[in-house]
Design an enzyme around this catalytic site. Structure first.
Site, PDB file in Angstrom:
ATOM      1  N   ASN A   1       0.846  -1.208   0.000  1.00  0.00           N
ATOM      2  CA  ASN A   1       0.000   0.000   0.000  1.00  0.00           C
ATOM      3  C   ASN A   1       0.876   1.250   0.000  1.00  0.00           C
ATOM      4  O   ASN A   1       1.865   1.347   0.737  1.00  0.00           O
ATOM      5  CB  ASN A   1      -1.009  -0.008   1.150  1.00  0.00           C
ATOM      6  CG  ASN A   1      -0.430  -0.267   2.518  1.00  0.00           C
ATOM      7  OD1 ASN A   1       0.588  -0.924   2.667  1.00  0.00           O
ATOM      8  ND2 ASN A   1      -1.093   0.256   3.533  1.00  0.00           N
TER       9      ASN A   1
ATOM     10  N   GLU B   1      -3.114  -4.736  -2.914  1.00  0.00           N
ATOM     11  CA  GLU B   1      -3.620  -5.672  -3.931  1.00  0.00           C
ATOM     12  C   GLU B   1      -3.641  -5.018  -5.304  1.00  0.00           C
ATOM     13  O   GLU B   1      -3.249  -5.606  -6.313  1.00  0.00           O
ATOM     14  CB  GLU B   1      -5.042  -6.122  -3.569  1.00  0.00           C
ATOM     15  CG  GLU B   1      -5.156  -6.856  -2.244  1.00  0.00           C
ATOM     16  CD  GLU B   1      -5.374  -5.949  -1.031  1.00  0.00           C
ATOM     17  OE1 GLU B   1      -4.886  -4.795  -1.031  1.00  0.00           O
ATOM     18  OE2 GLU B   1      -6.035  -6.416  -0.087  1.00  0.00           O
TER      19      GLU B   1
ATOM     20  N   CYS C   1     -10.311  -4.664   0.614  1.00  0.00           N
ATOM     21  CA  CYS C   1     -11.381  -3.669   0.574  1.00  0.00           C
ATOM     22  C   CYS C   1     -12.254  -3.883  -0.668  1.00  0.00           C
ATOM     23  O   CYS C   1     -11.898  -4.634  -1.591  1.00  0.00           O
ATOM     24  CB  CYS C   1     -10.798  -2.252   0.575  1.00  0.00           C
ATOM     25  SG  CYS C   1     -10.205  -1.690  -1.032  1.00  0.00           S
TER      26      CYS C   1
ATOM     27  N   CYS D   1     -10.603  -3.130  -4.103  1.00  0.00           N
ATOM     28  CA  CYS D   1      -9.675  -4.186  -4.539  1.00  0.00           C
ATOM     29  C   CYS D   1     -10.428  -5.435  -4.981  1.00  0.00           C
ATOM     30  O   CYS D   1     -10.018  -6.114  -5.928  1.00  0.00           O
ATOM     31  CB  CYS D   1      -8.690  -4.510  -3.422  1.00  0.00           C
ATOM     32  SG  CYS D   1      -7.498  -3.181  -3.165  1.00  0.00           S
TER      33      CYS D   1
END
Ligand code: THU
Length: 135
Positions: free
Chosen positions: A46, A59, A90, A93
């Site tokens: 991230n 991701e 999330c 993603c």
């Protein structure tokens, strides 16, 4: 995890991906390991932004990196965080995985203790919207 697909070494590899997280705001480091059908590893982490909504999840980092290098055939994705329980992707993603991965591709949710929860892209986004819905 012994499903005939998951490899124990993926736990180490996904932690290597996690080490590249850029998280000055949340300090919540996420790693994503994409495993290609020919067993190559693509790392994602991230990457946060002071304008929070510009943050990119691990991701999506991995998937965009792969596609940017013309790598599009995946066997699995593995996700790790430092949370006690394996964390789940999330919604954004999940939608991107729906677009770029096969519905039955395994998604392995893991933690630093080596616990592994297996789901598929379809499990995580049932009845998900795709290009087929526009036919
Ligand atoms: N994050 C991910 O990288 N993947 C997810 O699926 C959930 C959230 C990141 C975004 C942000 O940098 C931090 O975790 C806290 O939300």
């Amino acid at each position: 995890m012994n499903d005939g697909i998951f490899q124990q070494e993926w736990l180490k590899e996904v932690q290597t991906a996690q080490a590249s997280a850029y998280t000055p705001y949340s300090k919540f480091n996420v790693g994503a390991l994409l495993v290609t059908k020919d067993d190559k590893y693509i790392y994602g982490a991230n990457i946060e932004n002071a304008a929070y909504s510009a943050t990119i999840c691990a991701e999506r980092s991995a998937l965009v990196s792969a596609y940017s290098n013309n790598i599009t055939q995946f066997k699995a994705i593995v996700i790790v965080t430092d949370a006690e329980k394996p964390a789940s992707p999330c919604g954004v993603c999940r939608q991107v995985m729906k677009e770029l991965c096969e519905d039955n591709m395994p998604v392995y949710l893991t933690n630093r203790s080596g616990d592994v929860i297996k789901r598929t892209v379809d499990d995580l986004l049932p009845l998900g919207f795709s290009g087929k819905d526009m036919d």
